[in-house]
Design an enzyme around this catalytic site. Structure first.
Site, short mmCIF file in Angstrom:
data_model
loop_
_atom_site.label_atom_id
_atom_site.label_comp_id
_atom_site.label_asym_id
_atom_site.label_seq_id
_atom_site.Cartn_x
_atom_site.Cartn_y
_atom_site.Cartn_z
N SER A 1 17.38 106.93 94.96
CA SER A 1 15.97 106.88 94.59
C SER A 1 15.49 105.44 94.41
O SER A 1 16.22 104.57 93.91
CB SER A 1 15.75 107.65 93.28
OG SER A 1 14.45 107.43 92.77
N LEU A 2 14.24 105.20 94.79
CA LEU A 2 13.64 103.87 94.62
C LEU A 2 13.03 103.68 93.23
O LEU A 2 12.62 102.57 92.89
CB LEU A 2 12.56 103.64 95.68
CG LEU A 2 13.02 103.69 97.14
CD1 LEU A 2 11.85 103.38 98.07
CD2 LEU A 2 14.17 102.73 97.38
N THR A 3 12.97 104.75 92.44
CA THR A 3 12.38 104.63 91.11
C THR A 3 13.15 103.69 90.19
O THR A 3 12.53 102.84 89.53
CB THR A 3 12.23 106.02 90.46
OG1 THR A 3 11.37 106.82 91.27
CG2 THR A 3 11.64 105.93 89.07
N THR B 1 13.46 115.09 87.81
CA THR B 1 12.98 115.52 89.12
C THR B 1 13.69 116.81 89.52
O THR B 1 14.40 117.42 88.72
CB THR B 1 13.16 114.39 90.16
OG1 THR B 1 12.48 114.74 91.36
CG2 THR B 1 14.62 114.09 90.45
N LYS C 1 12.33 120.04 86.68
CA LYS C 1 11.02 119.78 86.07
C LYS C 1 10.51 120.95 85.24
O LYS C 1 9.80 120.74 84.25
CB LYS C 1 10.00 119.42 87.15
CG LYS C 1 10.23 118.06 87.79
CD LYS C 1 9.16 117.74 88.81
CE LYS C 1 9.42 116.40 89.47
NZ LYS C 1 8.36 116.05 90.46
N ASN D 1 8.05 115.50 84.14
CA ASN D 1 8.86 114.55 84.91
C ASN D 1 9.24 113.30 84.11
O ASN D 1 9.93 112.42 84.62
CB ASN D 1 8.15 114.14 86.20
CG ASN D 1 7.08 113.10 85.99
OD1 ASN D 1 6.44 113.04 84.93
ND2 ASN D 1 6.87 112.24 86.98
N ASP E 1 3.36 112.89 87.58
CA ASP E 1 3.13 113.21 88.99
C ASP E 1 1.64 113.41 89.24
O ASP E 1 1.08 112.86 90.18
CB ASP E 1 3.89 114.49 89.38
CG ASP E 1 5.39 114.28 89.50
OD1 ASP E 1 5.81 113.16 89.86
OD2 ASP E 1 6.14 115.23 89.22
N GLY F 1 0.28 123.03 101.28
CA GLY F 1 1.48 122.97 100.46
C GLY F 1 1.18 123.15 98.99
O GLY F 1 0.39 122.39 98.42
N GLY G 1 6.23 122.19 94.46
CA GLY G 1 6.33 121.30 93.30
C GLY G 1 5.34 120.15 93.32
O GLY G 1 4.51 120.00 92.43
N ALA G 2 5.41 119.30 94.38
CA ALA G 2 4.48 118.18 94.48
C ALA G 2 3.06 118.69 94.65
O ALA G 2 2.11 118.14 94.08
CB ALA G 2 4.87 117.28 95.65
#
Length: 290
Positions: A20-22, A72, A76, A97, A112, A136, A139-140
């Site tokens: 992950s980039l977080t 994540t 969640k 999150n 989010d 969609g 989740g997102a």
């Protein structure tokens, strides 16, 4: 740049998140603010844990001195049963999150939705929210739909391959935002819905490196339509490239990815980071193949 002797230990709990980039986003921004900040992924797939063990992981983390966790997939919703307090937005969304570890227990937030809301405001200023179509409702998608309605969308059409899921989402959002018109649509409804829409949001996996392609026929796009994508690997999805070439105003998924990190960083440290600097770092990492 100020400095402090206080330090932060933060974790990310989820599945398949080692790359992950977080974590590097948080750590770089912390250094820019003179903070001592260590962020570590807690990857369920590496540790042999299941999402149902998220409560145990929170408690272990608390005992080991962690200050906060980002949460994540697939935790969640599962994490909510283990929290002592939940923000109003997270409670309404039914998903968390970000968890702060405080003297009074675990407090859950959802960045989010706020991350997308912030991205929409900054990246597409003045964009009409009169009629929006969203593809969609997972989740997102749930967080994005909530953000759109909170930002003032008058009419939102949700389209999803799972009819039961989309109907549940429509009912929940209609109850939360009674002044808005929220409806469910199918793939067959897309041409008419998009012809009447001001904006289109894509919140499915289509367009990712592992799921390349376009989620809708390019013929449904037109210059007057603004287009947003939640996918950020790649940042320049085929949808974003195609829409931009047609003259649409676009919002790539990197804006939401950075937006949620910006808001989480502020919740954790109490310090407002520099969103532009964090996005530049994010794009640098993506361009380097990280």
């Amino acid at each position: 740049m100020s400095t402090t002797t206080e330090s932060w230990l933060v974790g990310l709990i989820g599945e398949g998140i080692t790359a992950s980039l977080t974590p590097p986003m948080h750590e770089r921004e912390a250094r820019e603010n003179g903070l001592q900040y260590l962020y570590r992924p807690v990857d369920l797939s590496v540790n042999g844990r299941s999402g149902n063990e998220v409560g145990d992981l929170l408690r272990y983390g608390r005992d080991l001195g962690f200050n906060a966790f980002n949460i994540t997939h697939p935790c969640k919703q599962l994490v909510m049963a283990h929290l002592d307090e939940v923000s109003d937005d997270a409670a309404r969304l039914g998903a968390v999150n970000t968890v702060l570890v405080t003297d009074s227990g675990f407090t859950g937030h959802n960045t989010d939705h706020s991350g997308f809301g912030r991205a929409l405001s900054a990246g597409l200023p003045g964009a009409s929210l009169e009629r929006v179509v969203q593809l969609g409702a997972g989740g997102a998608g749930a967080a994005v739909a909530y953000a759109l309605l909170k930002a003032g969308a008058s009419e939102l059409v949700l389209v999803d391959l799972d009819p039961e899921r989309v109907q549940e989402r429509v009912q929940a959002l209609s109850a939360l935002f009674p002044a808005a018109r929220v409806s469910a649509g199918t793939g067959a409804d897309l041409p008419a819905a998009m012809a009447a829409a001001d904006g289109f949001v894509q919140a499915t996996p289509v367009g990712m490196h592992s799921h390349p392609g376009m989620p809708v026929d390019a013929a449904l796009l037109r210059p007057e339509l603004w287009v947003a994508d939640v996918i950020y690997r790649p940042v320049r999805t085929q949808l974003i490239e195609t829409a931009e070439a047609l003259g649409c105003r676009v919002l790539d998924g990197g804006h939401m990815a950075v937006g949620q990190a910006v808001d989480a960083f502020e919740l954790i440290t109490g310090i407002r980071p520099d969103p532009a600097r964090m996005r530049a770092h994010f794009l640098e990492m993506v361009s380097n193949g990280l």
